[in-house]
Design an enzyme around this catalytic site. Sequence first.
Site: not given
Ligand code: FAD
Length: 508
Positions: A19, A21, A85
């Site tokens: 959950g 982004t 932006k």
């Molecule tokens: P996460 O936010 O890590 O979410 C993972 C989810 O999985 C969480 O809800 C967690 O609770 C759940 N989960 C994991 N394991 C389990 C489990 N075992 N059981 C149940 N739930 C679980 N993108 C941009 O477009 N612009 C930016 O400026 C930008 N800056 C960034 C800077 C950095 C340093 C980094 C590392 C990334 C950046 N990104 C940026 C990328 C952006 O942060 C991600 O693409 C975006 O936040 C999506 O993350 P996610 O949802 O894939 O992962």
Amino acid sequence: MLHHNSDDNRIKEILIVGGGTAGWMAAAAFSHVFKNQQCRIRLIESDHIGTVGVGEATIPVIQKFNQMLGIDENDFIKNTQGTFKLGIQFVNWGSIGNSYIHPFGPYGMNMGYLSFYHYWLRMSANKQSIDPGEYSIAIQAALRGRFMPPANIPNSPLSQISYAYHFDASLYAKYLRNFAETRGVERIEGEIEKVVLRSDDGYIESVKLKDGTPLHAQLFIDCTGFRGLLIEKAMNTGYDDWSHWLPCDTAVAVPTRNVTAPLPYTRATAHSAGWQWKIPLQHRTGNGHVFCSKYMSDEQAKKILLENIEGEPLAEPRFIRFKTGMRRKFWNKNCVAMGLASGFLEPLESTSIHLIQSSISKLIALFPMADFDQTNIDKYNELLTSEFTFVRDFIILHYKVSQRTDSEFWNYCRHMQVPETLQKKIDLYQSSGRLFRDNNELFDEVSWFAVMQGQGLQAQHYHPLADQITEAEFDKIMREIKAVINRAANAIPTQEEYIAKHCSAINR
Ligand code: FAD
């Protein structure tokens, strides 16, 4: 013969795991697309694990995502502490002291068959140091701290304004969660302990929560972030490691109190082994130092970050480790990985959220039946591989064409061998001043020109058709374009005024 889709062969259960982004963008989009309850959509997330907590700068295509969902822009900005932006300012990238903006939207105007950059090259062949930024409405507005959406005034630079957003990532996820839950998405709080694969074909059968509850579905969307719990830990899909081209592997992030009105652009300042972001929101500024641990220690990186922020830190600096690259298959059997679970190209051009959006729209376009036609899966993987690869090349460009010689890190970057696809683009520009947007790639000629020219890559020739205008006429046209852009930029309200009038944040 064309058959009707049988109800038995329809996907009726989607389970989104994660959950952040990615998870909530997917949930919002699917809940919008699968109207009339055709499909049950559930999302599992773990408050205990939390999200990556960064990812706050975007590129203009995000507007399409919000528009597709029918989200009102002002309401979205108000609820996410958002700002606007107009591009990214790159400081100290070409060389120390050098600065340029990669703008959204065009430079100048196209004349005849040619894009404006060809005429800029003609002009710069005669004269020294002409800043192409003087011909960009986005850059001129950005440097004045001004913002407005495009105006419907034909032939005015004000009609060419293109923009994206900065927002608080956790508030964006909350906003989309509310959107998705209102449309029937069921949220499950819990931590997955086990992923159960079918013994005969390796498809995912279910995931098991820590309390033993099994959750079944036909299609699983892995949005578990860097963990890649389903796509990698359970299915061993494999990862193409690109860290030899994109060697930064750690970020240290800290939010600060705003000391000035938020700027309408992201700033990326290069340091000796990486770079620092500054993302201004309405209620705070996001800062982070992305660096390569081979050339810099955590302590040094944190020190540099804290020495280069403006306001008071609002939290302890937090480290995030990553490996740049992409999953070998984004869609494997009945599992599609999105967001960080699918790969990461480092945040330099704010492309990760776009890649989530792209994964969602391509999955909708290739949405399977329950028997998972392999040709659909192959097409999806082909499209996303191409998208990741083009973005990868564009990001590598920033490192490769730096002229910096002040550290081992920059020496490595200048000398590294880059992918052939990128090298060909660099060679073509250098030899003949031509740029092409290959296969509808995300970044167009304007973007490639902005970075190549901004970092001092010299073209040796320009397009012969640019000489068709007489010298006197050419000078006049160029002067006029500059003056029109200057006047237009002065007519735009400050971002502060625009936000105060239309979209001041709730709970500021
Ligand atoms: P996460 O936010 O890590 O979410 C993972 C989810 O999985 C969480 O809800 C967690 O609770 C759940 N989960 C994991 N394991 C389990 C489990 N075992 N059981 C149940 N739930 C679980 N993108 C941009 O477009 N612009 C930016 O400026 C930008 N800056 C960034 C800077 C950095 C340093 C980094 C590392 C990334 C950046 N990104 C940026 C990328 C952006 O942060 C991600 O693409 C975006 O936040 C999506 O993350 P996610 O949802 O894939 O992962």
